[in-house]
Write an enzyme that holds these catalytic residues in place. Sequence first.
Site, PDB file in Angstrom:
ATOM      1  N   THR A 118       0.789  -1.191   0.014  1.00 44.00           N
ATOM      2  CA  THR A 118       0.127   0.034  -0.036  1.00 44.00           C
ATOM      3  C   THR A 118       0.833   1.287   0.078  1.00 44.00           C
ATOM      4  O   THR A 118       1.959   1.288   0.620  1.00 44.00           O
ATOM      5  CB  THR A 118      -0.956   0.253   1.249  1.00 44.00           C
ATOM      6  N   TYR A 142      -1.863   0.437  10.008  1.00 43.37           N
ATOM      7  CA  TYR A 142      -1.815  -0.153   8.599  1.00 43.37           C
ATOM      8  C   TYR A 142      -0.666  -0.056   7.859  1.00 43.37           C
ATOM      9  O   TYR A 142      -0.097  -1.250   7.361  1.00 43.37           O
ATOM     10  CB  TYR A 142      -3.140   0.152   8.074  1.00 43.37           C
TER      11      TYR A 142
END
Length: 336
Positions: A118, A142
């Site tokens: 990501t 995250y």
Amino acid sequence: MKKKILVTGGAGYIGSHTIKQLGEANYDLVVYDNLSTGNTAAISYGELVVGDLADRQRLAELFAEHKFNAVLHFAASISVPDSVVKPLEYYSNNTANTLNLLHCCQQFDVNKLIFSSTAAVYGQPEVNPITEETSPQPLNPYGSSKLMSERLIRDYAVASNLKYVILRYFNVAGAEIGGSLGQTGKKASHLLKVACDAALGQRSHVGIFGTDFDTPDGTGIRDYIHVDDLARAHVDALIYLNGDHPSQILNCGYGQGYSVREVIEKVKEISGVDFTVIEAERRAGDPACVIAANDRITKVLGWKPRFNDLDTIVRTALDWEKKLTANSQPIKELVG
């Protein structure tokens, strides 16, 4: 002979779109998913095995049963705000479970891996567009959990014959261009999905979280990539690895950004609905601007975006959401 591919998290949004393209390319697929957020109806090719990556014995049995040529690893928890509240769950599901998967790759000599990472690993870089050489500085658990997973993969590759392609996704949006697939997660909080829900009366409003960012209109800017183009990047990455090329870390984006307000206005324009928008405080861990430099992925993989157009992204997402509204209930919670 068909190459057999393991796809973890293949019942999810991006995984299911990739499975469709892999199936059409004649790969033999095994999907491993715990169905916590995935949808069995989204799996258009391959065999589904219901299981959790935390269950290493079950995973090892799957590897023992099949001779996998490669692994595509999608399975993960992906909400930035959720990760701030529940960091340990993110390190368990994203990082520890990647470690379990690597142990099985080692045990059964599977030496090709494509990993879903990501842009959150970059945090808030000082310069945009962001290149792969930009120093990762994640702002939230995250992003940190994904960066730790990358490090596990890279360290293991140094000590083994593993070749990998790590794909760092920017903001994935839209639905399959033919209308057969889209986002189905009930708790999905991506801006475009929330805005489409509001346009279709499934939500009372859309929230803008932060209007004081250092951007032209004060709202966050993101690089939105159509899910079909992202799925194609995985197919291209698999072809690349099967050609015995060196490992790569590659950005997946278009190299242009749209603000939260711009996306909302585009949904209003295409839907013809002037839904309610409520401004709120920033969420923890949200950067101001994140745009990809995509020179490397186009050069290394020969990847060619086909749907680099905000109108196309919004129209496919809105058309898909229309299909889902018939049997759904309005969503009352504040997300956006």
